[in-house]
Scaffold this active site. Structure first.
Site, PDB file in Angstrom:
ATOM      1  N   ASP A   9       0.889  -1.158   0.000  1.00 18.50           N
ATOM      2  CA  ASP A   9       0.000   0.000   0.000  1.00 18.50           C
ATOM      3  C   ASP A   9       0.936   1.219   0.000  1.00 18.50           C
ATOM      4  O   ASP A   9       1.755   1.368   0.917  1.00 18.50           O
ATOM      5  CB  ASP A   9      -0.866  -0.055   1.271  1.00 18.50           C
ATOM      6  CG  ASP A   9      -1.774   1.146   1.383  1.00 18.50           C
ATOM      7  OD1 ASP A   9      -1.569   2.122   0.634  1.00 18.50           O
ATOM      8  OD2 ASP A   9      -2.681   1.104   2.241  1.00 18.50           O
ATOM      9  N   LYS A  14       9.100   2.995 -19.898  1.00 19.53           N
ATOM     10  CA  LYS A  14       8.906   4.312 -20.487  1.00 19.53           C
ATOM     11  C   LYS A  14       7.467   4.754 -20.233  1.00 19.53           C
ATOM     12  O   LYS A  14       6.640   3.869 -20.025  1.00 19.53           O
ATOM     13  CB  LYS A  14       9.229   4.287 -21.982  1.00 19.53           C
ATOM     14  CG  LYS A  14       8.146   3.594 -22.838  1.00 19.53           C
ATOM     15  CD  LYS A  14       8.400   3.785 -24.304  1.00 19.53           C
ATOM     16  CE  LYS A  14       7.307   4.467 -25.039  1.00 19.53           C
ATOM     17  NZ  LYS A  14       6.009   3.815 -25.128  1.00 19.53           N
ATOM     18  N   HIS A  71      11.784  -0.981 -25.103  1.00 15.64           N
ATOM     19  CA  HIS A  71      11.837  -2.373 -25.568  1.00 15.64           C
ATOM     20  C   HIS A  71      12.376  -2.499 -27.001  1.00 15.64           C
ATOM     21  O   HIS A  71      12.758  -3.580 -27.418  1.00 15.64           O
ATOM     22  CB  HIS A  71      10.482  -3.081 -25.381  1.00 15.64           C
ATOM     23  CG  HIS A  71       9.462  -2.772 -26.443  1.00 15.64           C
ATOM     24  ND1 HIS A  71       8.701  -1.642 -26.432  1.00 15.64           N
ATOM     25  CD2 HIS A  71       9.067  -3.458 -27.534  1.00 15.64           C
ATOM     26  CE1 HIS A  71       7.899  -1.641 -27.477  1.00 15.64           C
ATOM     27  NE2 HIS A  71       8.091  -2.739 -28.170  1.00 15.64           N
ATOM     28  N   LYS A 101      15.126  -5.447 -29.380  1.00 12.45           N
ATOM     29  CA  LYS A 101      14.816  -6.095 -30.665  1.00 12.45           C
ATOM     30  C   LYS A 101      16.123  -6.445 -31.368  1.00 12.45           C
ATOM     31  O   LYS A 101      16.929  -5.562 -31.671  1.00 12.45           O
ATOM     32  CB  LYS A 101      13.966  -5.174 -31.541  1.00 12.45           C
ATOM     33  CG  LYS A 101      12.539  -5.036 -31.017  1.00 12.45           C
ATOM     34  CD  LYS A 101      11.694  -4.236 -31.986  1.00 12.45           C
ATOM     35  CE  LYS A 101      10.356  -3.895 -31.381  1.00 12.45           C
ATOM     36  NZ  LYS A 101       9.252  -4.676 -31.885  1.00 12.45           N
ATOM     37  N   GLU A 148       1.924   1.767 -38.147  1.00  9.92           N
ATOM     38  CA  GLU A 148       1.079   0.766 -37.483  1.00  9.92           C
ATOM     39  C   GLU A 148      -0.296   0.805 -38.125  1.00  9.92           C
ATOM     40  O   GLU A 148      -0.846   1.889 -38.344  1.00  9.92           O
ATOM     41  CB  GLU A 148       0.988   1.057 -35.988  1.00  9.92           C
ATOM     42  CG  GLU A 148       2.341   0.913 -35.306  1.00  9.92           C
ATOM     43  CD  GLU A 148       2.313   1.191 -33.811  1.00  9.92           C
ATOM     44  OE1 GLU A 148       2.981   0.476 -33.058  1.00  9.92           O
ATOM     45  OE2 GLU A 148       1.617   2.131 -33.409  1.00  9.92           O
ATOM     46  N   ASP A 187       5.053   9.035 -27.358  1.00 12.51           N
ATOM     47  CA  ASP A 187       4.858   7.578 -27.272  1.00 12.51           C
ATOM     48  C   ASP A 187       5.962   6.798 -27.979  1.00 12.51           C
ATOM     49  O   ASP A 187       6.474   5.825 -27.435  1.00 12.51           O
ATOM     50  CB  ASP A 187       3.490   7.221 -27.878  1.00 12.51           C
ATOM     51  CG  ASP A 187       3.133   5.754 -27.681  1.00 12.51           C
ATOM     52  OD1 ASP A 187       3.463   5.210 -26.614  1.00 12.51           O
ATOM     53  OD2 ASP A 187       2.535   5.157 -28.590  1.00 12.51           O
ATOM     54  N   HIS A 240      11.595   5.057 -29.065  1.00 13.53           N
ATOM     55  CA  HIS A 240      11.899   4.006 -30.042  1.00 13.53           C
ATOM     56  C   HIS A 240      12.591   4.545 -31.303  1.00 13.53           C
ATOM     57  O   HIS A 240      13.590   4.013 -31.762  1.00 13.53           O
ATOM     58  CB  HIS A 240      10.626   3.275 -30.477  1.00 13.53           C
ATOM     59  CG  HIS A 240       9.819   2.706 -29.345  1.00 13.53           C
ATOM     60  ND1 HIS A 240      10.370   2.336 -28.147  1.00 13.53           N
ATOM     61  CD2 HIS A 240       8.492   2.426 -29.237  1.00 13.53           C
ATOM     62  CE1 HIS A 240       9.424   1.858 -27.353  1.00 13.53           C
ATOM     63  NE2 HIS A 240       8.271   1.901 -27.990  1.00 13.53           N
ATOM     64  N   LYS A 288      -0.560   5.870 -36.278  1.00 15.45           N
ATOM     65  CA  LYS A 288      -1.540   4.801 -36.018  1.00 15.45           C
ATOM     66  C   LYS A 288      -2.551   4.827 -37.165  1.00 15.45           C
ATOM     67  O   LYS A 288      -2.767   5.870 -37.800  1.00 15.45           O
ATOM     68  CB  LYS A 288      -2.286   5.071 -34.707  1.00 15.45           C
ATOM     69  CG  LYS A 288      -1.381   5.184 -33.480  1.00 15.45           C
ATOM     70  CD  LYS A 288      -1.192   3.849 -32.820  1.00 15.45           C
ATOM     71  CE  LYS A 288      -0.366   3.974 -31.543  1.00 15.45           C
ATOM     72  NZ  LYS A 288       0.382   2.762 -31.227  1.00 15.45           N
TER      73      LYS A 288
HETATM   74  C1  BG6 Z   1       4.879   1.026 -27.399  1.00 21.73           C
HETATM   75  C2  BG6 Z   1       3.901   2.127 -27.713  1.00 21.73           C
HETATM   76  O1  BG6 Z   1       5.953   1.512 -26.633  1.00 21.73           O
HETATM   77  O2  BG6 Z   1       5.392   0.488 -28.614  1.00 21.73           O
HETATM   78  C3  BG6 Z   1       2.795   1.626 -28.624  1.00 21.73           C
HETATM   79  O3  BG6 Z   1       3.338   2.616 -26.504  1.00 21.73           O
HETATM   80  C4  BG6 Z   1       3.382   0.971 -29.859  1.00 21.73           C
HETATM   81  O4  BG6 Z   1       1.908   2.674 -28.981  1.00 21.73           O
HETATM   82  C5  BG6 Z   1       4.399  -0.074 -29.457  1.00 21.73           C
HETATM   83  O5  BG6 Z   1       2.319   0.376 -30.600  1.00 21.73           O
HETATM   84  C6  BG6 Z   1       5.101  -0.688 -30.652  1.00 21.73           C
HETATM   85  O6  BG6 Z   1       5.867  -1.787 -30.243  1.00 21.73           O
HETATM   86  P1  BG6 Z   1       6.093  -3.031 -31.196  1.00 21.73           P
HETATM   87  O7  BG6 Z   1       7.079  -3.889 -30.476  1.00 21.73           O
HETATM   88  O8  BG6 Z   1       4.767  -3.698 -31.363  1.00 21.73           O
HETATM   89  O9  BG6 Z   1       6.602  -2.481 -32.476  1.00 21.73           O
END
Ligand code: BG6
Length: 475
Positions: free
Chosen positions: A105, A158, A188, A192, A226, A245, A250, A336
């Site tokens: 908590d 992040k 992340h 990759k 995307e 984002d 990235h 998007k």
């Molecule tokens: C995330 C974003 O960090 O990365 C998302 O918040 C995005 O909006 C995603 O879709 C993309 O990751 P990946 O690995 O699917 O390319």
């Protein structure tokens, strides 16, 4: 060439010196937010995979605020793993045996002792925060009060701040308990394979290392498209937008891998130093080199504010002020609800003089392109020109394609590496504070503009005016 030079962020930050404990392996992973969305979609399936491959055997303590029992957590983990594919029950039961649960908590720091109980006997902990960023500082403070900070590393998801200033404030708050060398910031994309492989592709192949230079390169385009919309993430996304984002993190990390010099050695510190140096050379993007869009219907998404001007599409141009890249435009775009999901880097080479051909056709066919594909399928495509059958005056466009299908670009695979490094302590696949500062500096003038974004149709390539950022259109 337009755009301003770098600002003061670079003078105020620099590579961090490693100190003791910096890369100590943890013998327990403490996962905050284990009942949340990221854990369900990425972290639990990735942890299970690591256990299945016998790459992880430390206890995983799930921290919850809602008092889940261990049975409920195991059931939840099973569902999360099953949502990704067939479950190897033997492997899952090994994973389930490693799971523990602790209830905390945030208003009762003493409750953090439940984590100490679940990690008794461990010498060094990896605390992974997959919780809303506004709880990071509080979590760090509570961990310190419970005596769980000194022999531990803190890993945060992040976004790290909302801009340069808030990132610096967060850094001050966290580093009070976890100094920089025991702090890890997740991006992340750094997990990759296909992105990390950019270093091998560029520097192990003299074929390419010689070409990747302003003498040969006319321009570079980086696309992260995307084909899906913000779906059920309206609440989070509306406060962020495309620049916060994915561009600040990235895309700029991808750019850093693409433009950095070869590290002196393969040691993490050398790789991190070169990536940071690369980001320091990237110019602050000017608002007039930025195009933003919002897909039609975005404001109807649950969690999005009425009349929101948050961008779901961003395109921008910048330059990299190094001897290698001076004068080469780098154009980045992401969005998007675009027609495809694909991440790729297109390097356009200077055109041949075509003195020998003298044909309009040769000019129209275009330059050589090197497509470095990150996802969905990693690989390289060389766009070449060859003589048309039976006609030496006409030039045809042919492509030579190589697939690196063994290099995965999937999110869960990336998280396997992120989690492995969170436990082992290897810092190379995380962002260092100096990189975070540079990234916020680069996009700083694009955040929260007053004007409304251009509305684009779902399934289109975004605002048509973005093409003006390129020399000859998007490749
Ligand atoms: C995330 C974003 O960090 O990365 C998302 O918040 C995005 O909006 C995603 O879709 C993309 O990751 P990946 O690995 O699917 O390319």
């Amino acid at each position: 060439m337009s755009g301003s030079t770098r600002d003061s962020a670079e003078q105020e930050s620099g590579p961090t010196q490693p100190v003791a404990n910096a890369t100590q392996a943890a013998d327990a992973l403490v996962l905050f937010g284990i009942t949340g969305d990221l854990a369900k979609k990425m972290l639990l399936p990735a942890l299970y995979e690591l256990v299945r491959k016998q790459s992880l055997d430390v206890p995983v303590v799930g921290v919850t605020r809602s008092g889940w029992t261990i049975e409920r957590l195991r059931e939840h983990a099973h569902d999360a793993v099953a949502a990704h594919g067939e479950v190897d029950e033997d492997a899952f039961s090994r994973f389930a045996d490693l799971l523990r649960v602790a209830r905390v908590d945030y208003d009762e720091p003493a409750s953090f002792r439940s984590i100490a109980e679940q990690t008794r006997g461990s010498r060094f902990l990896a605390h992974y925060l997959a919780i809303p960023p506004n709880l990071y500082a509080k979590a760090a403070e509570c961990l310190a009060e419970a005596g769980l900070a000194d022999q531990a590393r803190l890993i945060v998801e992040k976004p790290f701040g909302r801009d340069l200033e808030s990132a610096r404030t967060l850094q001050v708050e966290l580093s009070e308990h976890f100094p920089e060398e025991r702090l890890r910031r997740v991006d992340h994309y750094l997990g990759k394979d296909a992105i990390e492989d950019l270093l091998t592709i560029r520097f192990a192949n003299t074929l390419l290392s010689e070409l990747m230079h302003r003498h040969h390169v006319r321009g570079v385009q980086i696309t992260m498209a995307e084909d899906f919309d913000v779906a059920d993430r309206g609440g989070f996304y509306d406060g962020a937008g495309a620049v916060r984002d994915v561009v600040q993190n990235h895309m700029l990390q991808m750019l850093a891998y693409l433009v950095m010099e070869a590290p002196r050695t393969g040691a993490a510190a050398d790789i991190l130093d070169e990536r940071a140096r690369a980001l320091r050379a990237v110019r602050t993007v000017q608002p007039d080199e930025y195009v933003r869009g919002q897909y039609e219907g975005y404001t109807d998404v649950h969690g999005v504010r009425p009349g929101s001007t948050t961008e779901t599409y961003a395109a921008l141009r910048t330059f990299v002020d190094t001897d290698r890249w001076a004068g080469v435009p780098f154009t980045l775009r992401t969005g998007k609800a675009l027609p495809a999901s694909a991440t790729e880097i297109v390097v356009e080479l200077h055109r041949a003089p075509f003195g020998y051909f003298h044909t309009a056709c040769a000019q129209e066919t275009g330059p050589n392109l090197i497509r470095l594909r990150i996802s969905p399928d990693a690989g390289v495509i060389f766009d070449l020109l060859a003589q048309h059958e039976g006609d030496a005056e006409t030039v045809d466009h042919v492509s030579a394609k190589t697939d690196f299908t063994y290099l995965t670009g999937s999110g869960t695979a990336a998280y396997e590496l992120v989690l492995t490094d969170a436990v082992s302590g290897d810092p190379r696949r995380f962002t260092r504070m100096d990189m975070v500062e540079e990234s916020w500096r680069i996009v700083g003038d694009l955040l929260d503009p007053e004007d409304a974004p251009t509305i684009y149709r779902k399934g289109s390539w975004g605002p048509p005016e973005a093409v003006d950022l390129t020399a000859d259109g998007w490749r």
